[in-house]
Design a protein around this motif. Structure first.
Motif, PDB file in Angstrom:
ATOM      1  N   ALA A 184     -14.797 -21.254  24.405  1.00 43.26           N
ATOM      2  CA  ALA A 184     -14.924 -20.013  25.168  1.00 43.26           C
ATOM      3  C   ALA A 184     -14.536 -18.812  24.318  1.00 43.26           C
ATOM      4  O   ALA A 184     -15.215 -17.770  24.332  1.00 43.26           O
ATOM      5  CB  ALA A 184     -14.058 -20.086  26.422  1.00 43.26           C
ATOM      6  N   ARG A 185     -13.475 -18.939  23.552  1.00 44.49           N
ATOM      7  CA  ARG A 185     -13.029 -17.830  22.703  1.00 44.49           C
ATOM      8  C   ARG A 185     -14.037 -17.528  21.594  1.00 44.49           C
ATOM      9  O   ARG A 185     -14.286 -16.366  21.254  1.00 44.49           O
ATOM     10  CB  ARG A 185     -11.656 -18.152  22.104  1.00 44.49           C
ATOM     11  N   LEU A 186     -14.627 -18.565  21.022  1.00 46.42           N
ATOM     12  CA  LEU A 186     -15.661 -18.349  20.014  1.00 46.42           C
ATOM     13  C   LEU A 186     -16.858 -17.604  20.614  1.00 46.42           C
ATOM     14  O   LEU A 186     -17.380 -16.653  20.023  1.00 46.42           O
ATOM     15  CB  LEU A 186     -16.135 -19.693  19.449  1.00 46.42           C
ATOM     16  N   ALA A 187     -17.283 -18.060  21.786  1.00 43.33           N
ATOM     17  CA  ALA A 187     -18.442 -17.443  22.418  1.00 43.33           C
ATOM     18  C   ALA A 187     -18.182 -15.987  22.759  1.00 43.33           C
ATOM     19  O   ALA A 187     -19.035 -15.122  22.525  1.00 43.33           O
ATOM     20  CB  ALA A 187     -18.820 -18.222  23.682  1.00 43.33           C
ATOM     21  N   LEU A 188     -17.006 -15.706  23.303  1.00 46.45           N
ATOM     22  CA  LEU A 188     -16.690 -14.332  23.692  1.00 46.45           C
ATOM     23  C   LEU A 188     -16.437 -13.455  22.481  1.00 46.45           C
ATOM     24  O   LEU A 188     -16.834 -12.286  22.456  1.00 46.45           O
ATOM     25  CB  LEU A 188     -15.472 -14.319  24.616  1.00 46.45           C
ATOM     26  N   GLY A 189     -15.776 -14.016  21.462  1.00 47.88           N
ATOM     27  CA  GLY A 189     -15.454 -13.222  20.286  1.00 47.88           C
ATOM     28  C   GLY A 189     -16.663 -12.841  19.466  1.00 47.88           C
ATOM     29  O   GLY A 189     -16.755 -11.725  18.945  1.00 47.88           O
ATOM     30  N   LEU A 238     -22.051 -15.332  30.698  1.00 46.65           N
ATOM     31  CA  LEU A 238     -20.740 -14.882  30.208  1.00 46.65           C
ATOM     32  C   LEU A 238     -20.727 -13.388  29.881  1.00 46.65           C
ATOM     33  O   LEU A 238     -19.732 -12.877  29.372  1.00 46.65           O
ATOM     34  CB  LEU A 238     -20.358 -15.670  28.938  1.00 46.65           C
ATOM     35  N   ASP A 239     -21.818 -12.684  30.172  1.00 52.52           N
ATOM     36  CA  ASP A 239     -21.944 -11.290  29.747  1.00 52.52           C
ATOM     37  C   ASP A 239     -20.881 -10.373  30.342  1.00 52.52           C
ATOM     38  O   ASP A 239     -20.555  -9.332  29.753  1.00 52.52           O
ATOM     39  CB  ASP A 239     -23.335 -10.752  30.114  1.00 52.52           C
ATOM     40  N   ASP A 240     -20.352 -10.743  31.501  1.00 54.30           N
ATOM     41  CA  ASP A 240     -19.366  -9.880  32.149  1.00 54.30           C
ATOM     42  C   ASP A 240     -17.942 -10.136  31.663  1.00 54.30           C
ATOM     43  O   ASP A 240     -17.012  -9.455  32.089  1.00 54.30           O
ATOM     44  CB  ASP A 240     -19.408 -10.073  33.667  1.00 54.30           C
ATOM     45  N   LEU A 241     -17.768 -11.110  30.761  1.00 57.48           N
ATOM     46  CA  LEU A 241     -16.443 -11.463  30.259  1.00 57.48           C
ATOM     47  C   LEU A 241     -16.230 -10.872  28.874  1.00 57.48           C
ATOM     48  O   LEU A 241     -17.180 -10.660  28.128  1.00 57.48           O
ATOM     49  CB  LEU A 241     -16.273 -12.984  30.220  1.00 57.48           C
ATOM     50  N   ARG A 242     -14.963 -10.638  28.532  1.00 60.37           N
ATOM     51  CA  ARG A 242     -14.632 -10.022  27.252  1.00 60.37           C
ATOM     52  C   ARG A 242     -13.479 -10.756  26.578  1.00 60.37           C
ATOM     53  O   ARG A 242     -12.513 -11.160  27.224  1.00 60.37           O
ATOM     54  CB  ARG A 242     -14.228  -8.551  27.449  1.00 60.37           C
ATOM     55  N   MET A 243     -13.584 -10.890  25.270  1.00 55.96           N
ATOM     56  CA  MET A 243     -12.518 -11.492  24.485  1.00 55.96           C
ATOM     57  C   MET A 243     -11.286 -10.599  24.548  1.00 55.96           C
ATOM     58  O   MET A 243     -11.380  -9.374  24.399  1.00 55.96           O
ATOM     59  CB  MET A 243     -12.966 -11.652  23.030  1.00 55.96           C
ATOM     60  N   GLY A 244     -10.141 -11.201  24.804  1.00 57.59           N
ATOM     61  CA  GLY A 244      -8.897 -10.450  24.839  1.00 57.59           C
ATOM     62  C   GLY A 244      -8.512  -9.961  26.215  1.00 57.59           C
ATOM     63  O   GLY A 244      -7.348  -9.587  26.430  1.00 57.59           O
ATOM     64  N   ARG A 245      -9.438  -9.960  27.150  1.00 61.64           N
ATOM     65  CA  ARG A 245      -9.091  -9.552  28.508  1.00 61.64           C
ATOM     66  C   ARG A 245      -8.440 -10.723  29.234  1.00 61.64           C
ATOM     67  O   ARG A 245      -8.937 -11.852  29.177  1.00 61.64           O
ATOM     68  CB  ARG A 245     -10.333  -9.075  29.266  1.00 61.64           C
ATOM     69  N   VAL A 246      -7.342 -10.463  29.882  1.00 62.47           N
ATOM     70  CA  VAL A 246      -6.543 -11.528  30.496  1.00 62.47           C
ATOM     71  C   VAL A 246      -7.398 -12.357  31.464  1.00 62.47           C
ATOM     72  O   VAL A 246      -8.046 -11.815  32.358  1.00 62.47           O
ATOM     73  CB  VAL A 246      -5.328 -10.940  31.241  1.00 62.47           C
ATOM     74  N   GLY A 247      -7.386 -13.665  31.247  1.00 58.22           N
ATOM     75  CA  GLY A 247      -8.057 -14.596  32.143  1.00 58.22           C
ATOM     76  C   GLY A 247      -9.507 -14.878  31.828  1.00 58.22           C
ATOM     77  O   GLY A 247     -10.084 -15.848  32.345  1.00 58.22           O
TER      78      GLY A 247
END
Length: 300
Positions: A184-189, A238-247
Motif C-alpha cells: 500500500a505504501r509503495l502504491a501511494l508513494g 486508491l486515487d482518494d488516498l495519500r501517502m503520509g496521511r494518517v490511516g
C-alpha cells in the motif's frame, strides 16, 4: 577430486550476465550492502530478459502439466506499458509459476517478489534473479533492499507481482489475510496502479510442508490435473488516498485485500466455506481479512 570440487564451486558461483548498472544507481550501493544488491538494481532497470520472455512464451506448457490453467479478466491496454503492482493472494509454493504464466497470456512479463532462500540456491537462484525476481529477506535488516529494488523497477515501468500477505496464507479457510502495509505504501508513494490477482488451485500441486510430501502432491496433481484458476481484476480505487496521511495506508491495504477476495469468490465455486483439498502440513494460525469471502459494500 580437486577438479570435481572446482566444478561444484563454479556452479555455486555462476550467474547469467548482468546488465550494466547506470552510474546514478551505482552511487546508491554502499560497501556494506550485500553483493546481490547491485545486480538486482541493474536487472530492475533493464527491460525484461529475452530468455525470460522466451520461457513464458514457449515453455509455459510445463506449468500446465500439473493442472489446467484458466485465466479470466485482463489488464487494461493503457496500463500494460507499466508501471504496475500486481497484488496476488499467496496459497502455495507453486502459485508464482501459475501467476507468471497467466500474466504472460495477458501480455505481461512479471517481476516476482521471492524469498531470499530460493534465490540463494545454486543455478536456479541466479536464473530466477535474472528474470527480474526481487529478493525479500523478511524479518531482517536487508528487507529494505527489496523495497529499493521494487521502487527502481516500478520507476522504470516494471510489472511487479507482490503478495500483500507477506507469506503463504495461513487462514483456515484460505481466504486472503489483510496483509501488511508495504505494498500500500509503495502504491501511494509512487502513485502506481494496483491490479488484484486472485488465484486458486495451485495449493494442490505442492503441499506447504518442506518434505517428501511435496513430490507426492506434485505427482498426484499430474494425474488429477486440478484447475489452476487466475482472475485479474480491475485496478483498485486508491486515487482518494495519500501517502503520509494518517490511516490511508491502512485503508489501502484493506481495499487491496477486498479486491483480491472479491475476485477469488467465483474461482472457488463450491469451496466457499472450506477448501476441498486439505493440506495437513499447513498451519492454521491466521485470520482472513474477510472470513468466508464476505466483503462489506462500505469498505472505507
Amino acid at each position: 577430486m580437486g577438479a570435481a570440487v572446482s566444478l561444484g564451486e563454479r556452479l555455486r558461483r555462476w550467474h547469467p550476465r548482468t546488465p550494466s548498472l547506470p552510474q546514478d544507481l551505482a552511487d546508491l550501493v554502499r560497501a556494506d550492502d550485500p553483493e546481490w544488491f547491485a545486480r538486482e538494481l541493474a536487472i530492475a532497470v533493464a527491460p525484461p530478459w529475452w530468455f525470460w520472455r522466451l520461457l513464458l512464451r514457449r515453455f509455459s506448457w510445463l506449468v500446465a502439466v500439473f493442472g489446467r490453467v484458466e485465466v479470466t479478466g485482463g489488464i487494461p491496454e493503457e496500463l500494460r506499458g507499466g508501471p504496475l503492482l500486481l497484488a496476488a493472494n499467496h496459497i502455495g509454493d507453486f502459485d508464482p509459476f501459475v501467476v507468471a504464466v497467466a500474466l504472460a497470456r495477458l501480455g505481461v512479463a512479471p517481476r516476482i517478489m521471492t524469498t531470499g532462500g530460493i534465490l540463494a540456491a545454486p543455478v536456479a537462484g541466479p536464473l530466477l534473479e535474472r528474470t527480474g525476481a526481487i529478493r525479500v529477506e523478511r524479518g531482517t535488516e536487508l528487507a529494505r533492499h527489496a523495497v529499493r529494488v521494487t521502487e527502481v523497477a516500478l520507476v522504470h515501468g516494471g510489472h511487479v507481482v507482490a503478495y500483500p500477505e507477506g507469506r503463504v496464507g495461513l487462514a483456515p479457510d484460505l481466504w486472503p489475510e489483510r496483509g501488511r502495509t508495504g505494498m500500500a505504501r509503495l502504491a501511494l508513494g509512487l502513485r502506481v496502479p494496483v491490479i488484484p490477482v486472485s488465484q486458486w488451485g495451485a495449493h494442490e500441486v505442492l503441499q506447504y510442508g518442506n518434505d517428501w510430501g511435496k513430490l507426492r502432491t506434485a505427482a498426484r496433481a499430474v494425474l488429477r490435473r486440478p484447475a489452476l484458476r487466475v482472475h485479474v481484476g480491475p485496478p483498485v480505487a486508491l486515487d482518494d488516498l495519500r501517502m503520509g496521511r494518517v490511516g490511508d495506508a491502512n485503508r489501502a491495504r484493506y481495499r487491496i485485500a477486498a479486491a483480491i477476495t472479491r475476485g477469488l469468490g467465483p474461482l472457488r465455486t463450491r469451496e466457499m466455506d472450506r477448501p476441498a483439498f486439505i493440506d495437513p502440513t499447513r498451519p492454521v494460525t491466521a485470520v482472513a481479512a474477510y472470513p468466508g469471502g464476505v466483503v462489506p459494500e462500505d469498505i472505507p
